[in-house]
Design an enzyme around this catalytic site. Structure first.
Site, PDB file in Angstrom:
ATOM      1  N   ASP A 232     -80.592  -3.749 -89.043  1.00  0.00           N
ATOM      2  CA  ASP A 232     -82.072  -3.257 -89.511  1.00  0.00           C
ATOM      3  C   ASP A 232     -82.186  -1.760 -89.819  1.00  0.00           C
ATOM      4  O   ASP A 232     -82.915  -1.612 -90.962  1.00  0.00           O
ATOM      5  CB  ASP A 232     -82.939  -3.558 -88.080  1.00  0.00           C
ATOM      6  CG  ASP A 232     -82.600  -5.114 -87.534  1.00  0.00           C
ATOM      7  OD1 ASP A 232     -81.816  -5.536 -88.230  1.00  0.00           O
ATOM      8  OD2 ASP A 232     -83.555  -5.090 -86.490  1.00  0.00           O
TER       9      ASP A 232
ATOM     10  N   GLU B 221     -75.982  -2.745 -75.730  1.00  0.00           N
ATOM     11  CA  GLU B 221     -76.258  -3.244 -76.887  1.00  0.00           C
ATOM     12  C   GLU B 221     -75.516  -2.370 -78.143  1.00  0.00           C
ATOM     13  O   GLU B 221     -74.814  -3.018 -79.157  1.00  0.00           O
ATOM     14  CB  GLU B 221     -77.636  -3.176 -77.201  1.00  0.00           C
ATOM     15  CG  GLU B 221     -78.223  -3.784 -78.458  1.00  0.00           C
ATOM     16  CD  GLU B 221     -79.735  -3.393 -78.734  1.00  0.00           C
ATOM     17  OE1 GLU B 221     -80.234  -2.817 -78.070  1.00  0.00           O
ATOM     18  OE2 GLU B 221     -80.102  -3.902 -79.832  1.00  0.00           O
TER      19      GLU B 221
HETATM   20  C1  2M8 Z   1     -82.237  -5.969 -83.386  1.00  0.00           C
HETATM   21  O1  2M8 Z   1     -83.362  -6.439 -84.097  1.00  0.00           O
HETATM   22  C2  2M8 Z   1     -84.817  -6.748 -83.584  1.00  0.00           C
HETATM   23  C3  2M8 Z   1     -85.438  -7.093 -84.753  1.00  0.00           C
HETATM   24  O2  2M8 Z   1     -84.805  -8.584 -85.190  1.00  0.00           O
HETATM   25  C4  2M8 Z   1     -85.586  -5.658 -83.130  1.00  0.00           C
HETATM   26  O3  2M8 Z   1     -84.832  -4.297 -83.198  1.00  0.00           O
HETATM   27  O4  2M8 Z   1     -86.594  -5.862 -82.269  1.00  0.00           O
HETATM   28  C5  2M8 Z   1     -81.138  -6.156 -84.254  1.00  0.00           C
HETATM   29  O5  2M8 Z   1     -80.010  -5.535 -83.733  1.00  0.00           O
HETATM   30  C6  2M8 Z   1     -80.547  -7.528 -84.738  1.00  0.00           C
HETATM   31  O6  2M8 Z   1     -79.376  -7.635 -85.438  1.00  0.00           O
HETATM   32  C7  2M8 Z   1     -80.683  -8.421 -83.332  1.00  0.00           C
HETATM   33  O7  2M8 Z   1     -80.433  -9.890 -83.682  1.00  0.00           O
HETATM   34  C8  2M8 Z   1     -81.824  -8.157 -82.409  1.00  0.00           C
HETATM   35  C9  2M8 Z   1     -81.752  -9.039 -81.128  1.00  0.00           C
HETATM   36  O8  2M8 Z   1     -80.223  -8.423 -80.570  1.00  0.00           O
HETATM   37  O9  2M8 Z   1     -82.169  -6.774 -82.155  1.00  0.00           O
END
Ligand code: 2M8
Length: 465
Positions: free
Chosen positions: A191, A427
């Site tokens: 993102d 993460e």
């Molecule tokens: C992160 O993305 C979400 C939005 O989709 C967020 O920041 O709220 C990213 O690292 C994405 O790749 C990942 O799928 C998600 C959940 O782990 O977090």
């Protein structure tokens, strides 16, 4: 903001790491699907679930299959697999933008899944067919009954996977370039990467109403996207909602239309897996020919995005009709896709080992920073702008094996496991200190650890930092 604590255990005994990974997946299990992390991400994310299924396969192939089936129950009529399936039991203020924000768009769209829709209107990289094929392979070592059940699962999922890939090859690639167009940085999965900086410049957001940031409750703001970036993310979501998620309308006027090379590379591998699945389920020749064409077109499209100076593959901004230069792990897309121009693959392996990535002498572990420390936008703390992501390491490891680079792959596997033994199931991680960043007990980190452990030994115990 919550204080981060070092892991309670140092995983000294072989097996400790696997038990903790299993525990995390169990703790985040919501009954048929797994939340991406305990607090920060209380919903089901699309590509997270695919990686989670890869890990779960080693514990229980039926439960792994269920993870994907649950996700695909929310597939849209267009074939799109939504990037988030919302957990309607999660407190309304636990994630933004949540189901109520999307509600005005998704359920009104004729393409949305049957009610209750409860999904976002975006999508994420298609790791799913790779996961489904992995479940089948693991089931192959578990006896006749398990294999028969896995065959039934492939039969059920194949048409849905085919529709998903067809959507990506057509609606998301009307140019027939072999490259997938994304409408939002969230669709890339990486993102906040500097990959999207120039394209986001076009999104001139002024006087935007303030919006909640529950992601900053438990996570240091220096590890998350800035307010200025978040305004643009929400603004783009609102534009997509504004046209009822209608893709032709999006394609005509949406300001963020970008060919994403990493997404496209994953689609090439997912199509290879789909072709294998097509064989098992006895799909028609027409479908198999089509899948083969998508694979070839994808590889060709990636070749055309090669940047001879950076020696990386670059994303392409459709509005500017120009590549988006950035030194990030996205640039390794042809290595992820496999079987491209051998000169480019050799150059990519050199760049990977160079001081721009693994060879940086300051790194705590020889693991790839998501953005190269040599990129002007590098930030070692901030989400996708520098930290190391175990899930990306897994993708690279998997690709290196397929490129015949067994030794590099094994070094990557060992270093990745050492980082987790030392820092916990984060993460993401600070590249120079190994500090755990973002969420703790992230599901996909636990999942890739299980797959790594199934592929070789746990490293010697290392001291927790
Ligand atoms: C992160 O993305 C979400 C939005 O989709 C967020 O920041 O709220 C990213 O690292 C994405 O790749 C990942 O799928 C998600 C959940 O782990 O977090």
């Amino acid at each position: 903001m919550k204080e981060k604590t070092p892991p309670e255990k140092t995983f000294e005994e072989p097996g400790d790491l696997a038990s903790r990974a299993e525990e995390i997946l169990h703790e985040n299990d919501m009954g048929g699907w797994t939340k991406a992390s305990p607090g920060l991400y209380p919903h089901q994310w699309s590509w997270d679930s695919a990686f989670i299924a890869i890990g779960l396969a080693h514990l229980d192939t039926r439960r792994a299959a269920q993870e994907l089936v649950t996700l695909f129950d929310h597939q849209w009529a267009t074939g799109k697999v939504p990037h988030i399936v919302f957990n309607m039991e999660a407190p309304a203020d636990s994630y933004f933008p949540g189901p109520e924000h999307w509600a005005t768009a998704a359920p009104d769209s004729p393409d949305a899944p049957p009610t209750p829709a409860h999904t976002s209107g975006l999508c994420q990289p298609p790791v799913h067919a790779m996961a489904a094929w992995h479940i089948w392979e693991v089931a192959g070592n578990r006896g006749e009954d398990v294999l028969a059940e896995a065959r039934g699962f492939l039969q059920e999922l194949y048409p849905k996977l085919f529709a998903w890939h067809q959507y990506l090859a057509t609606t998301r690639d009307p140019e027939g370039s072999g490259l997938v167009t994304i409408y939002h940085p969230w669709e890339s999965g990486t993102d906040n990467s500097p990959r999207w900086n120039a394209a986001l410049e076009r999104c001139t957001v002024s006087d935007f109403p303030s919006h909640p940031r529950p992601d900053l409750q438990d996570t240091d703001p220096s590890e998350r996207p800035t307010e200025e970036k978040y305004d643009r993310y929400i603004w783009l979501v609102d534009l997509i909602k504004g046209v009822g998620c209608n893709e032709s309308a999006i394609y005509e006027s949406h300001p963020f239309l970008v060919k994403d090379v990493l997404f496209s590379a994953i689609l090439v591998r997912a199509n290879e897996a789909l072709l294998e699945i097509a064989e098992v389920v006895g799909a028609s020749d027409e479908e198999r020919v089509l899948i083969q064409e998508w694979i070839e077109r994808g590889r060709q499209g990636l070749e055309e995005c090669w940047d001879p100076e950076l020696k990386l593959c670059l994303d392409y901004d459709l509005w500017a009709a120009a590549p988006l230069p950035a030194r990030t792990v996205g640039g390794f897309a042809p290595l992820i896709a496999g079987a491209g121009n051998p000169d480019h693959l050799e150059a990519l392996l050199e760049v990977l080992d160079s001081t721009a990535f693994l060879g940086d002498p300051g790194l705590r572990w020889p693991l790839p920073p998501s953005t190269s420390p040599q990129d002007p936008e590098f930030d070692p703390h901030r989400y996708w702008r520098g930290p190391i992501w175990p899930v990306f390491n897994w993708l690279l490891w998997w690709s290196l094996i397929r490129a015949g680079e067994q030794e590099s792959a094994e070094r990557l596997r060992q270093a990745s496991l050492e980082q987790i033994v030392s820092g916990g199931f984060g993460e993401y991680f600070e590249p120079f200190t190994g500090e755990l960043l973002g969420s703790d007990d992230q599901s996909w980190t636990a999942a890739v650890v299980l797959d790594w452990l199934a592929s070789g030994p746990q490293p010697e115990a290392v001291e927790a930092t």
